[in-house]
Design an enzyme around this catalytic site. Structure first.
Site, PDB file in Angstrom:
ATOM      1  N   SER A 209      52.619  75.810   6.996  1.00 49.79           N
ATOM      2  CA  SER A 209      51.495  75.387   7.828  1.00 49.79           C
ATOM      3  C   SER A 209      50.237  76.208   7.509  1.00 49.79           C
ATOM      4  O   SER A 209      49.820  76.256   6.354  1.00 49.79           O
ATOM      5  CB  SER A 209      51.897  75.492   9.296  1.00 49.79           C
ATOM      6  OG  SER A 209      51.011  74.771  10.099  1.00 49.79           O
ATOM      7  N   ASP A 305      53.641  64.213   8.435  1.00 55.48           N
ATOM      8  CA  ASP A 305      53.625  65.537   9.038  1.00 55.48           C
ATOM      9  C   ASP A 305      53.228  65.399  10.508  1.00 55.48           C
ATOM     10  O   ASP A 305      52.109  64.999  10.823  1.00 55.48           O
ATOM     11  CB  ASP A 305      52.611  66.386   8.266  1.00 55.48           C
ATOM     12  CG  ASP A 305      52.544  67.822   8.745  1.00 55.48           C
ATOM     13  OD1 ASP A 305      52.727  68.059   9.961  1.00 55.48           O
ATOM     14  OD2 ASP A 305      52.294  68.700   7.906  1.00 55.48           O
ATOM     15  N   HIS A 372      57.560  69.067  10.042  1.00 54.30           N
ATOM     16  CA  HIS A 372      56.428  69.920   9.692  1.00 54.30           C
ATOM     17  C   HIS A 372      56.879  70.965   8.670  1.00 54.30           C
ATOM     18  O   HIS A 372      56.916  70.641   7.507  1.00 54.30           O
ATOM     19  CB  HIS A 372      55.802  70.510  10.969  1.00 54.30           C
ATOM     20  CG  HIS A 372      54.499  71.208  10.759  1.00 54.30           C
ATOM     21  ND1 HIS A 372      53.467  70.673  10.016  1.00 54.30           N
ATOM     22  CD2 HIS A 372      54.036  72.410  11.185  1.00 54.30           C
ATOM     23  CE1 HIS A 372      52.432  71.512  10.010  1.00 54.30           C
ATOM     24  NE2 HIS A 372      52.761  72.574  10.708  1.00 54.30           N
TER      25      HIS A 372
END
Ligand SMILES: *[C@@H]1O[C@H](CO)[C@@H](O)[C@H](O)[C@H]1NC(C)=O
Ligand SMILES: *[C@@H]1O[C@H](CO)[C@@H](O)[C@H](O)[C@H]1NC(C)=O
Ligand SMILES: *[C@@H]1O[C@H](CO)[C@@H](O)[C@H](O)[C@H]1NC(C)=O
Length: 430
Positions: A209, A305, A372
């Site tokens: 991320s 995502d 994610h």
């Protein structure tokens, strides 16, 4: 399983696929409603410090506070000393290093950075002292076949700007916020070099991320610090944030990045050629970053995502009538017109990757899951039930690319074609 001890930023969810509940990543930090760390997170954390059985003890790694931080002025948002978790490599992995940068969104205003200051993402005061190393950080060969015996470092994220802020931007009044991301990066690298990384033969810089974005920002920096003979490569997991308009046609993400860059002086850490050519904030997007990276890069990114769907494409604030509520929580709930928009988002991702894909040094694993970060949990990195493309797990694909075993540029067929996907289901949260 040990996962239940995982820390903040996770909540209990039920995987829709397997019907077993395990803890997983969930970034409660949404861009606009920057989350409030509830005290229950800290309660969760404190469990980690309690005695645990010796079999799993070695999978927990202690926090080291950066020794040179005070001298260098490397501080978290609140002025505390940043930290990392280090596990020594052994055998054939003794001179090899895998670094993993933690994720956790960004802060774009004085208010949101001030909130973050009181969390583990802005201060080492709140960081749990032990974290579980799994997935790409696991020392279990069955879970992490290629990197299990490498030196491993989990880099804690406490600056709110993907390790790219600069102190020139700090406010000169009583608002005490430190924008030292770039200095944290430099000091940390010095410290790692001093404890053995200067002898690296092989290295992999990775992150998830916001940590995936930091990986792209600093990929060439690491290459320059290591011996010329070393193999250095970078792996960005769920870090490919798209410069896409939201469902109302506004540049939500671009204006968010604009604010982060301005507040924290990030432009100084971005590529000069890019900043000279376009708006600073556009240069923070991976589609621009990858044009200037010389080091080989692998991208792991789900085409759907959930963080991007929930924050870039359909930010909560734009859905006041709740038309997207169910779809944002579980991709199986999206109706035909919503799916069409999600397929459009996937197409934008693939378009943004077309140049990247042509570089023979690069690799990718773009699966069609609603997820994610996928590299640091055994369940998605490498396990019997892990998502696959062409029967390969993410771990196997990254290994094939890293060790030049096989050209690896995998793009999954569009949702819902892949039965191996581990889709997040937020509807059972809580
Ligand atoms: C400090 O300066 C910033 C930017 O000029 C301003 O927004 C903020 O309110 C100031 N803080 C205090 C406590 O005066
Ligand atoms: C988003 O776009 C709409 C329509 O173009 C506009 O009316 C609105 O003000 C924009 N909202 C924001 C938050 O920029
Ligand atoms: C999908 O749901 C949205 C929001 O409830 C609605 O406006 C739209 O008409 C629906 N589309 C289809 C094809 O059912």
């Amino acid at each position: 399983m040990a996962n239940h001890r995982l820390r903040a930023l996770f909540w209990w969810i039920r995987w829709s696929k397997k019907e077993w509940a395990i803890a997983t990543v969930g970034f409660t930090l949404t861009i606009f409603a920057l989350s409030f760390i509830s005290s229950s997170w800290r309660d969760e954390d404190s469990k980690i410090s309690q005695p645990f059985d010796f079999n799993s003890a070695s999978d927990f790694v202690g926090l080291t506070l950066l020794h040179n931080a005070k001298d260098r002025g490397a501080f978290c948002l609140d002025g505390s000393v940043p930290g990392y978790h280090f596990q020594k490599g052994y055998g054939s992995g003794s001179d090899n290093w895998v670094l993993h940068i933690e994720g956790g969104g960004w802060c774009n205003t004085i208010a949101s950075c001030s909130l973050r200051k009181n969390t583990a993402l802005g201060s080492s005061k709140y960081m749990e002292r032990l974290v579980h190393f799994s997935g790409i950080l696991s020392r279990d060969p069955s879970q992490n076949p290629d990197f299990f015996n490498w030196n491993k470092v989990k880099i804690r994220y406490c600056d709110g700007a993907s390790l790219a802020g600069n102190p020139e931007s700090e406010l000169k009044n009583e608002t005490k916020l430190f924008f030292r991301g770039h200095i944290i990066w430099e000091s940390l690298m010095d410290e790692l070099l001093s404890i053995g990384m200067s002898k690296t033969r092989q290295a992999l810089l990775s992150g998830c991320s916001a940590g995936g974005l930091a990986t792209l920002i600093h990929c060439d920096d690491l290459k320059k610090l290591l011996p010329e003979t070393a193999t250095v490569k970078c792996l960005a997991d769920a870090g490919f944030f798209l410069d896409e308009k939201d469902i109302l046609g506004n540049h939500t993400m671009r204006s968010f990045y604009h604010d982060v860059v301005l507040l924290q002086g990030v432009a100084k850490s971005l590529h000069k050629d890019c900043v000279a050519r376009m708006e600073q904030s556009e240069c923070l997007f991976p589609q621009q970053l990858i044009r200037n990276i010389q080091t080989p890069v692998f991208l792991v990114n789900p085409a759907y995502d959930f963080w991007q769907i929930q924050n870039v494409l359909v930010p909560h604030a734009l859905d006041s009538r709740g038309y997207w509520k169910n779809c944002r929580l579980n991709i199986h709930n999206c109706n035909q017109s919503q799916l069409k928009i999600l397929q459009g988002f996937r197409n934008s991702l693939l378009r943004a990757l077309s140049e990247f894909q042509n570089n023979k040094e690069n690799g990718m694993f773009i699966n069609s899951c609603f997820s994610h970060c996928q590299t640091w949990m055994a369940e998605t990195w490498h396990s019997p039930n892990a998502p696959r493309i062409d029967s390969k797990t993410i771990a196997e694909s990254v290994g094939d690319w890293y060790f030049n075993r096989k050209v690896t540029k995998k793009i999954d067929c569009p949702y819902p074609c892949n039965p191996t996907c581990v889709h997040m289901d937020f509807t059972t949260r809580g």
